[in-house]
Design an enzyme around this catalytic site. Structure first.
Site, PDB file in Angstrom:
ATOM      1  N   SER A   4       0.839  -1.201   0.000  1.00 37.85           N
ATOM      2  CA  SER A   4       0.000   0.000   0.000  1.00 37.85           C
ATOM      3  C   SER A   4       0.872   1.248   0.000  1.00 37.85           C
ATOM      4  CB  SER A   4      -0.891   0.002   1.241  1.00 37.85           C
ATOM      5  OG  SER A   4      -1.395   1.308   1.451  1.00 37.85           O
ATOM      6  N   ASP A  30      -4.520   3.766  -2.053  1.00 37.04           N
ATOM      7  CA  ASP A  30      -5.574   4.178  -1.123  1.00 37.04           C
ATOM      8  C   ASP A  30      -6.030   5.602  -1.418  1.00 37.04           C
ATOM      9  OD1 ASP A  30      -6.018   1.979   0.800  1.00 37.04           O
ATOM     10  OD2 ASP A  30      -3.880   2.238   1.220  1.00 37.04           O
ATOM     11  N   MET A  32      -8.527   8.487  -0.359  1.00 31.88           N
ATOM     12  CA  MET A  32      -9.378   8.924   0.766  1.00 31.88           C
ATOM     13  C   MET A  32      -9.795  10.371   0.545  1.00 31.88           C
ATOM     14  SD  MET A  32      -7.313   7.403   4.025  1.00 31.88           S
ATOM     15  CE  MET A  32      -6.501   5.801   4.002  1.00 31.88           C
ATOM     16  N   HIS A  61      -8.207   1.336  -3.942  1.00 33.02           N
ATOM     17  CA  HIS A  61      -9.127   1.183  -2.809  1.00 33.02           C
ATOM     18  C   HIS A  61      -9.741   2.543  -2.518  1.00 33.02           C
ATOM     19  CE1 HIS A  61      -9.538   0.158   1.782  1.00 33.02           C
ATOM     20  NE2 HIS A  61     -10.701   0.319   1.202  1.00 33.02           N
ATOM     21  N   PHE A 138      -6.598   4.978   8.220  1.00 27.17           N
ATOM     22  CA  PHE A 138      -5.202   5.270   8.543  1.00 27.17           C
ATOM     23  C   PHE A 138      -4.369   4.005   8.480  1.00 27.17           C
ATOM     24  CE2 PHE A 138      -7.740   8.530  10.534  1.00 27.17           C
ATOM     25  CZ  PHE A 138      -7.073   9.693  10.168  1.00 27.17           C
ATOM     26  N   GLY A 139      -3.106   4.165   8.065  1.00 25.20           N
ATOM     27  CA  GLY A 139      -2.175   3.057   8.109  1.00 25.20           C
ATOM     28  C   GLY A 139      -1.617   2.907   9.516  1.00 25.20           C
ATOM     29  N   GLY A 140      -0.875   1.833   9.723  1.00 25.89           N
ATOM     30  CA  GLY A 140      -0.161   1.660  10.980  1.00 25.89           C
ATOM     31  C   GLY A 140      -1.022   1.243  12.156  1.00 25.89           C
ATOM     32  N   ASP A 170      -6.926  -6.160   4.471  1.00 25.22           N
ATOM     33  CA  ASP A 170      -6.245  -4.862   4.444  1.00 25.22           C
ATOM     34  C   ASP A 170      -6.258  -4.268   5.853  1.00 25.22           C
ATOM     35  OD1 ASP A 170      -5.216  -2.377   3.863  1.00 25.22           O
ATOM     36  OD2 ASP A 170      -6.886  -1.738   2.589  1.00 25.22           O
ATOM     37  N   GLY A 171      -5.054  -4.058   6.391  1.00 23.17           N
ATOM     38  CA  GLY A 171      -4.937  -3.403   7.682  1.00 23.17           C
ATOM     39  C   GLY A 171      -4.175  -4.243   8.698  1.00 23.17           C
ATOM     40  N   GLY A 172      -3.008  -3.750   9.088  1.00 22.25           N
ATOM     41  CA  GLY A 172      -2.222  -4.440  10.104  1.00 22.25           C
ATOM     42  C   GLY A 172      -1.635  -5.761   9.642  1.00 22.25           C
ATOM     43  N   GLY A 192       1.011  -2.009   4.127  1.00 21.80           N
ATOM     44  CA  GLY A 192       1.649  -0.704   3.977  1.00 21.80           C
ATOM     45  C   GLY A 192       2.891  -0.608   4.836  1.00 21.80           C
TER      46      GLY A 192
HETATM   47  C1  DX5 Z   1      -6.174   2.047   5.525  1.00 23.18           C
HETATM   48  C2  DX5 Z   1      -5.786   1.525   4.179  1.00 23.18           C
HETATM   49  C3  DX5 Z   1      -4.738   0.491   4.159  1.00 23.18           C
HETATM   50  C4  DX5 Z   1      -3.456   0.907   4.822  1.00 23.18           C
HETATM   51  C5  DX5 Z   1      -2.910  -0.289   5.517  1.00 23.18           C
HETATM   52  O1  DX5 Z   1      -7.472   2.495   5.550  1.00 23.18           O
HETATM   53  O2  DX5 Z   1      -6.885   0.987   3.495  1.00 23.18           O
HETATM   54  O3  DX5 Z   1      -4.492   0.047   2.838  1.00 23.18           O
HETATM   55  O4  DX5 Z   1      -2.479   1.386   3.960  1.00 23.18           O
HETATM   56  O5  DX5 Z   1      -1.783   0.098   6.212  1.00 23.18           O
HETATM   57  P1  DX5 Z   1      -1.024  -0.872   7.197  1.00 23.18           P
HETATM   58  O6  DX5 Z   1      -0.546  -2.036   6.374  1.00 23.18           O
HETATM   59  O7  DX5 Z   1       0.049  -0.045   7.742  1.00 23.18           O
HETATM   60  O8  DX5 Z   1      -2.039  -1.315   8.208  1.00 23.18           O
HETATM   61 ZN    ZN Z   2      -6.430   0.033   1.570  1.00 23.44          ZN
END
Ligand code: DX5
Ligand code: ZN
Length: 219
Positions: A4, A30, A32, A61, A138-140, A170-172, A192
């Site tokens: 990501s 991503d 947003m 996405h 959000f990522g992370g 997707d996520g974590g 990501g």
């Molecule tokens: C968050 C995004 C994800 C994000 C995941 O809403 O959809 O794609 O980049 O990030 P990580 O892998 O850091 O959880």
């Molecule tokens: Zn995503």
């Protein structure tokens, strides 16, 4: 495996995309809009420019309101797959049709607080089901293991209906969580932080792929 770009350096997006070209299957983009989610990232003009900068197929996405208005533009821009959120759409099947007609694969995303059961019957109209394993935005964030019940339910439904589609998480997703997701029935993985936070993003993708492949091969 789809790195990501949310965790990439946005001033060097083209280089960051090319850094994983030989290791990844898709680039997860991503989008947003600061309405559907509080965060704001990039839109169509940036995606159009980025399209010319890498050979990786784009897994877009859309975390936006009114996907009917914007999603087909991403298909026209050459995205391989365009995923929009079921929470943002009043007629997901009709939009999926439009995306396919525009030459893209169609994806349906389900956010953390949305149950999957009411939407299982829509799946034949889609090529991808994206199950958020965090709250979108959000990522992370930390992976939520309880989301794997949705993955397993979706996998059972896809199997029973002999549907040709991917189940993406997707996520974590990282080295400590990807095997659980694969064991629950996911076969596409977004990461990501675990990719772009690593010293060598391409090597991180290869390691994650290896772990997922081993988990998927187990009976
Ligand atoms: C968050 C995004 C994800 C994000 C995941 O809403 O959809 O794609 O980049 O990030 P990580 O892998 O850091 O959880
Ligand atoms: Zn995503």
């Amino acid at each position: 495996m789809a790195p990501s770009i949310l965790a990439a350096d946005f001033a060097r997006l083209a280089e960051e995309a090319r850094a994983v070209e030989d290791a990844a299957d898709w680039l997860h983009v991503d989008v947003m809009d600061n309405h559907f989610v509080p965060n704001l990232t990039i839109g169509l003009p940036v995606v159009q420019s980025l399209r010319a900068a890498t050979t990786l197929p784009f897994d877009v996405h859309l975390m936006i309101e009114d996907p009917r208005r914007w999603a087909p533009g991403y298909a026209d821009a050459g995205a391989y797959n365009v995923t929009f959120h079921v929470e943002a759409s009043d007629n997901p099947v009709s939009l999926a049709k439009d995306l396919r007609a525009a030459g893209a694969k169609a994806g349906l995303a389900v956010d953390r607080d949305t149950p999957i059961e009411p939407y299982l019957d829509l799946l034949p109209s889609f090529d991808t089901l994206l199950i958020m394993t965090i709250k979108a935005g959000f990522g992370g964030q930390k992976f939520i293991p309880a989301m794997l019940d949705k993955v397993a339910a979706a996998r059972r439904h896809v199997k029973a209906g002999h549907l040709e589609m991917r189940i993406e998480v997707d996520g974590g997703i990282g080295e400590d969580t990807i095997a659980q997701a694969a064991a629950a029935g996911a076969d596409a993985f977004v990461a990501g932080t675990a990719v772009y936070g690593a010293q060598d993003p391409a090597e991180a993708v290869r390691r994650l792929r290896g772990i997922a492949a081993r988990a998927m091969a187990e009976p």
